[in-house]
Design a protein around this motif. Structure first.
Motif, PDB file in Angstrom:
ATOM      1  N   ARG A 261     -16.105  20.329 -35.786  1.00  0.00           N
ATOM      2  CA  ARG A 261     -16.053  21.174 -36.989  1.00  0.00           C
ATOM      3  C   ARG A 261     -14.694  21.046 -37.669  1.00  0.00           C
ATOM      4  N   ALA A 262     -13.621  21.058 -36.880  1.00  0.00           N
ATOM      5  CA  ALA A 262     -12.279  20.954 -37.468  1.00  0.00           C
ATOM      6  C   ALA A 262     -12.094  19.608 -38.168  1.00  0.00           C
ATOM      7  N   GLN A 263     -12.663  18.554 -37.588  1.00  0.00           N
ATOM      8  CA  GLN A 263     -12.543  17.232 -38.221  1.00  0.00           C
ATOM      9  C   GLN A 263     -13.342  17.165 -39.513  1.00  0.00           C
ATOM     10  N   GLN A 264     -14.515  17.808 -39.507  1.00  0.00           N
ATOM     11  CA  GLN A 264     -15.351  17.813 -40.706  1.00  0.00           C
ATOM     12  C   GLN A 264     -14.649  18.562 -41.849  1.00  0.00           C
ATOM     13  N   ILE A 265     -14.090  19.734 -41.538  1.00  0.00           N
ATOM     14  CA  ILE A 265     -13.364  20.504 -42.548  1.00  0.00           C
ATOM     15  C   ILE A 265     -12.172  19.700 -43.064  1.00  0.00           C
ATOM     16  N   THR A 266     -11.465  19.048 -42.137  1.00  0.00           N
ATOM     17  CA  THR A 266     -10.277  18.278 -42.500  1.00  0.00           C
ATOM     18  C   THR A 266     -10.630  17.131 -43.438  1.00  0.00           C
TER      19      THR A 266
ATOM     20  N   PRO B 157      -6.876  20.826 -40.443  1.00  0.00           N
ATOM     21  CA  PRO B 157      -5.721  20.112 -39.878  1.00  0.00           C
ATOM     22  C   PRO B 157      -4.819  20.968 -38.994  1.00  0.00           C
ATOM     23  N   ALA B 158      -4.616  22.234 -39.337  1.00  0.00           N
ATOM     24  CA  ALA B 158      -3.735  23.058 -38.494  1.00  0.00           C
ATOM     25  C   ALA B 158      -4.347  23.279 -37.117  1.00  0.00           C
ATOM     26  N   LEU B 159      -5.671  23.463 -37.074  1.00  0.00           N
ATOM     27  CA  LEU B 159      -6.343  23.694 -35.789  1.00  0.00           C
ATOM     28  C   LEU B 159      -6.363  22.415 -34.942  1.00  0.00           C
ATOM     29  N   LEU B 160      -6.571  21.264 -35.577  1.00  0.00           N
ATOM     30  CA  LEU B 160      -6.530  19.996 -34.833  1.00  0.00           C
ATOM     31  C   LEU B 160      -5.145  19.783 -34.221  1.00  0.00           C
ATOM     32  N   ARG B 161      -4.098  20.162 -34.958  1.00  0.00           N
ATOM     33  CA  ARG B 161      -2.743  20.013 -34.424  1.00  0.00           C
ATOM     34  C   ARG B 161      -2.527  20.935 -33.220  1.00  0.00           C
ATOM     35  N   VAL B 162      -3.012  22.176 -33.320  1.00  0.00           N
ATOM     36  CA  VAL B 162      -2.883  23.102 -32.191  1.00  0.00           C
ATOM     37  C   VAL B 162      -3.587  22.535 -30.955  1.00  0.00           C
ATOM     38  N   HIS B 163      -4.713  21.891 -31.195  1.00  0.00           N
ATOM     39  CA  HIS B 163      -5.438  21.278 -30.076  1.00  0.00           C
ATOM     40  C   HIS B 163      -4.648  20.118 -29.466  1.00  0.00           C
TER      41      HIS B 163
ATOM     42  N   LYS C 237     -13.108  16.818 -45.426  1.00  0.00           N
ATOM     43  CA  LYS C 237     -13.511  17.321 -46.746  1.00  0.00           C
ATOM     44  C   LYS C 237     -12.298  17.741 -47.571  1.00  0.00           C
ATOM     45  N   VAL C 238     -11.398  18.506 -46.969  1.00  0.00           N
ATOM     46  CA  VAL C 238     -10.284  19.024 -47.759  1.00  0.00           C
ATOM     47  C   VAL C 238      -9.292  17.912 -48.115  1.00  0.00           C
ATOM     48  N   LEU C 239      -9.087  16.968 -47.210  1.00  0.00           N
ATOM     49  CA  LEU C 239      -8.179  15.861 -47.533  1.00  0.00           C
ATOM     50  C   LEU C 239      -8.737  15.036 -48.683  1.00  0.00           C
ATOM     51  N   ASP C 240     -10.032  14.819 -48.684  1.00  0.00           N
ATOM     52  CA  ASP C 240     -10.653  14.052 -49.766  1.00  0.00           C
ATOM     53  C   ASP C 240     -10.489  14.777 -51.097  1.00  0.00           C
ATOM     54  N   ILE C 241     -10.709  16.089 -51.098  1.00  0.00           N
ATOM     55  CA  ILE C 241     -10.589  16.860 -52.348  1.00  0.00           C
ATOM     56  C   ILE C 241      -9.146  16.854 -52.845  1.00  0.00           C
ATOM     57  N   VAL C 242      -8.191  17.088 -51.945  1.00  0.00           N
ATOM     58  CA  VAL C 242      -6.781  17.131 -52.357  1.00  0.00           C
ATOM     59  C   VAL C 242      -6.344  15.762 -52.862  1.00  0.00           C
ATOM     60  N   ASP C 243      -6.755  14.717 -52.167  1.00  0.00           N
ATOM     61  CA  ASP C 243      -6.345  13.368 -52.585  1.00  0.00           C
ATOM     62  C   ASP C 243      -6.900  13.042 -53.973  1.00  0.00           C
TER      63      ASP C 243
ATOM     64  N   ALA D  41      -6.596  30.149 -55.773  1.00  0.00           N
ATOM     65  CA  ALA D  41      -7.659  29.349 -55.143  1.00  0.00           C
ATOM     66  C   ALA D  41      -7.080  28.467 -54.034  1.00  0.00           C
ATOM     67  N   TRP D  42      -5.925  27.870 -54.287  1.00  0.00           N
ATOM     68  CA  TRP D  42      -5.312  27.028 -53.244  1.00  0.00           C
ATOM     69  C   TRP D  42      -4.728  27.865 -52.117  1.00  0.00           C
ATOM     70  N   LEU D  43      -4.305  29.086 -52.407  1.00  0.00           N
ATOM     71  CA  LEU D  43      -3.870  29.969 -51.308  1.00  0.00           C
ATOM     72  C   LEU D  43      -5.047  30.273 -50.385  1.00  0.00           C
ATOM     73  N   SER D  44      -6.234  30.461 -50.956  1.00  0.00           N
ATOM     74  CA  SER D  44      -7.433  30.640 -50.124  1.00  0.00           C
ATOM     75  C   SER D  44      -7.719  29.387 -49.306  1.00  0.00           C
ATOM     76  N   THR D  45      -7.571  28.229 -49.933  1.00  0.00           N
ATOM     77  CA  THR D  45      -7.791  26.970 -49.202  1.00  0.00           C
ATOM     78  C   THR D  45      -6.802  26.853 -48.036  1.00  0.00           C
ATOM     79  N   ALA D  46      -5.562  27.265 -48.282  1.00  0.00           N
ATOM     80  CA  ALA D  46      -4.567  27.247 -47.191  1.00  0.00           C
ATOM     81  C   ALA D  46      -4.991  28.182 -46.068  1.00  0.00           C
ATOM     82  N   ALA D  47      -5.474  29.383 -46.435  1.00  0.00           N
ATOM     83  CA  ALA D  47      -5.849  30.378 -45.424  1.00  0.00           C
ATOM     84  C   ALA D  47      -7.104  29.974 -44.673  1.00  0.00           C
ATOM     85  N   ASN D  48      -7.993  29.227 -45.315  1.00  0.00           N
ATOM     86  CA  ASN D  48      -9.254  28.890 -44.667  1.00  0.00           C
ATOM     87  C   ASN D  48      -9.297  27.419 -44.230  1.00  0.00           C
ATOM     88  N   GLU D  49      -9.556  26.519 -45.159  1.00  0.00           N
ATOM     89  CA  GLU D  49      -9.811  25.125 -44.763  1.00  0.00           C
ATOM     90  C   GLU D  49      -8.602  24.468 -44.083  1.00  0.00           C
ATOM     91  N   ILE D  50      -7.407  24.726 -44.594  1.00  0.00           N
ATOM     92  CA  ILE D  50      -6.226  24.104 -43.966  1.00  0.00           C
ATOM     93  C   ILE D  50      -6.006  24.696 -42.565  1.00  0.00           C
TER      94      ILE D  50
END
Lengths: 201, 201
Positions: free
Chosen positions: A125-130, A108-114, A132-138, A95-104
């Protein structure tokens, strides 16, 4: 011999460098010139039609995709600690590998590329995804040291680099206390290797 | 007892319904009212903080994420055919699970959500991702019947639904002859179950 098609500034490559080092596996790095477009050359597309790094070559077995390379190394070289036999434990890791492939990747990876490389993206959209996922992981890390097990697992390694690189995407990762404490546990692992840009206290 | 938190129109749920049926595993479907927002309720977020379907409950073991549920069912109930012991084979499957979580979700699945349910998306990016992944999958299937093995694997099931649903996203999937032939092999599997909207010859 293990060869890693590598790019020093790639967080997806870093998760592989990290596991190779934690497993004390010798390898040679084969740099791919992403900025020069080598990943779009016909030679490279033969190796990985997706035109991405990392790729692993283990004595001629070619594996694309950073999550898949983690799976390969864990299953082949990692033993029960890295590749548990229990179906439920494996599924939690998956499940976390999927999260890495999608939400991460799309947060955050896309915001860094930008921010770092200037790619045009849908920032909102990238900020919204970020967020959400940071809140869940934290919240996940509020009551436990590691995402899945009592010890570090592929789940942690898969999402670590782009969270620790999040400041390069303009994200205030220091505001997430449980994530920061987890960064410190990861960087204290025997065999840990850093990369430029990772969050530091 | 296996309970699937399900939504009939979800391709991610369909890949689970498909594997459950191919494995002849009995289960009960528990519909989640996505259009009514149930996935954002506090009760549902306790089950899956990502607020997504599907979720599997196997006698109290809760698994989120469609790829992770495939892994769980294959490892626990599928035997060597569905969960090979070979590290390289597993890694090849894992690479396609990442593709399902990333490119398929952010390409054809997102275009379908836009066309069918009206969600505002970056259409150009979704179309670009879709064209790339369809081209890669079609070429992969030019010389082989299944994505990874000599028989159907999790790799095929993970990416099948949103490719077969692609016409609902305005995609001319019929132009990809190898993908269409693979659709026909999948729909001929003993235990195959359809869903509304899937491509048909």
């Amino acid at each position: 011999m293990i060869t890693l098609y590598d790019m020093p500034l790639s967080g997806n490559c870093h998760k592989i460098r990290l596991l190779l080092s934690l497993l004390a596996l010798p390898y040679q790095a084969r740099p791919v010139d992403l900025l020069g477009g080598e990943q779009r050359s016909s030679d490279y597309l033969q190796i990985n039609p997706f035109g991405q790094v990392p790729v692993l070559d283990d004595d001629g077995l070619i594996i694309r995709d950073s999550q898949a390379i983690l799976v390969y190394l864990a299953k082949r070289y990692g033993g029960e600690q890295w590749w548990p036999d229990d179906a439920y434990r494996l599924a939690q890791i998956a499940a976390w590998l999927s999260t890495a492939a999608n939400e991460i990747a799309n947060g955050p990876a896309l915001l860094r590329v930008h921010h770092k490389f200037g790619r045009d993206i849908d920032i909102a959209r990238a900020q919204q995804i970020t967020a959400k996922v940071l809140d869940i992981v934290d919240r996940q890390l509020a009551s436990r040291d590691w995402l899945v097990s009592d010890s570090v697992s592929l789940a942690d390694l898969a999402i670590y680099p782009y969270l620790a690189l999040a400041p390069e995407g303009g994200i205030d990762i220091g505001a997430y206390a449980n994530i920061v404490a987890w960064f410190q546990r990861i960087s204290a692992l025997p065999g840990y290797v850093p990369m430029p840009g990772l969050w530091q206290a």
